[in-house]
Design an enzyme around this catalytic site. Structure first.
Site, PDB file in Angstrom:
ATOM      1  N   HIS A  70      17.109  36.735 -17.255  1.00 59.50           N
ATOM      2  CA  HIS A  70      16.684  35.343 -17.461  1.00 59.50           C
ATOM      3  C   HIS A  70      17.161  34.896 -18.827  1.00 59.50           C
ATOM      4  CE1 HIS A  70      14.139  31.773 -17.885  1.00 59.50           C
ATOM      5  NE2 HIS A  70      13.937  32.193 -19.120  1.00 59.50           N
TER       6      HIS A  70
ATOM      7  N   GLU B 123       8.963  29.366 -24.053  1.00 59.00           N
ATOM      8  CA  GLU B 123       9.076  30.685 -23.416  1.00 59.00           C
ATOM      9  C   GLU B 123       8.873  31.817 -24.426  1.00 59.00           C
ATOM     10  OE1 GLU B 123      12.085  29.283 -19.818  1.00 59.00           O
ATOM     11  OE2 GLU B 123      12.792  30.744 -21.285  1.00 59.00           O
TER      12      GLU B 123
ATOM     13  N   TYR C 120       6.958  30.616 -14.725  1.00 57.16           N
ATOM     14  CA  TYR C 120       7.863  29.816 -13.891  1.00 57.16           C
ATOM     15  C   TYR C 120       7.182  28.561 -13.336  1.00 57.16           C
ATOM     16  CZ  TYR C 120      11.681  33.246 -13.877  1.00 57.16           C
ATOM     17  OH  TYR C 120      12.732  34.065 -14.238  1.00 57.16           O
TER      18      TYR C 120
ATOM     19  N   ASN D 157      18.412  38.663  -9.906  1.00 51.25           N
ATOM     20  CA  ASN D 157      19.656  38.399 -10.632  1.00 51.25           C
ATOM     21  C   ASN D 157      19.664  38.912 -12.077  1.00 51.25           C
ATOM     22  OD1 ASN D 157      17.973  36.489 -11.606  1.00 51.25           O
ATOM     23  ND2 ASN D 157      19.209  34.716 -11.047  1.00 51.25           N
TER      24      ASN D 157
ATOM     25  N   LYS E 240      15.231  41.603 -16.031  1.00 56.76           N
ATOM     26  CA  LYS E 240      14.326  41.499 -14.887  1.00 56.76           C
ATOM     27  C   LYS E 240      14.106  42.864 -14.223  1.00 56.76           C
ATOM     28  CE  LYS E 240      15.427  36.634 -13.882  1.00 56.76           C
ATOM     29  NZ  LYS E 240      15.701  35.644 -12.797  1.00 56.76           N
TER      30      LYS E 240
END
Ligand code: GDP
Length: 137
Positions: free
Chosen positions: A115, A126, A49, A112, A9
């Site tokens: 993913h 995905e 998302y 965070n 990320k």
């Protein structure tokens, strides 16, 4: 053999930890099938998302994911989905086990570091969101 989608990320890319994260995947026996550095538009992040569209943090999440470059990676290995989830650690880095990527590199539940797909169906969707079948080698 199973495949899963990983994303390094924008927070982890900014910290300069692409290298150690990729090394960790390889050390753990996950093979990189495909990889690219991209910057998602807000719309691309919203599409990725979409399952979280009704959650209160959706705006914050998609702003963050489109705020800078990230690295999208298709990983392959035996039990790759669960293996990657174990390597990543809990969503909230405060609860992540020692040595996990989120414990090492994440600052908050929103930002965070990584993913990882959570199930075979989502992994397939995905991976196809970012890669053509011919790019998976
Ligand atoms: P994951 O599968 O461990 O990534 O966790 P989830 O599927 O529950 O959530 C997806 C992503 O949404 C997380 O990785 C976080 O980046 C973000 N997220 C989850 N909960 C929160 C929250 O309470 N606040 C914010 N800002 N982001 C969150």
């Amino acid at each position: 053999m199973e495949r899963t989608l990983s994303i390094i990320k924008p927070d982890a890319v900014k910290k300069g930890v692409i290298g150690p994260i990729l090394a960790r995947f390889e050390e753990e026996g996950l093979r990189i099938c495909a990889m690219k550095k991209i910057q998602m538009s807000k719309r691309v992040a919203e599409g990725f998302y979409a399952v979280h569209a009704e959650r209160p943090f959706f705006g914050e999440l998609t702003e963050f994911m489109s705020s800078g470059p990230c690295v999208v990676i298709a990983l392959e290995g035996e039990g790759a989905i669960l293996a990657n989830r174990r390597i990543m650690g809990a969503t909230n880095p405060a609860e992540a086990a020692d040595g996990t990527l989120r414990k090492l590199y994440a600052d908050s539940i929103g930002e965070n570091a990584v993913h990882g797909s959570d199930a075979p169906e989502t992994a397939a969707t995905e991976i196809a969101y970012f890669f053509a079948g011919t790019e998976l080698l």
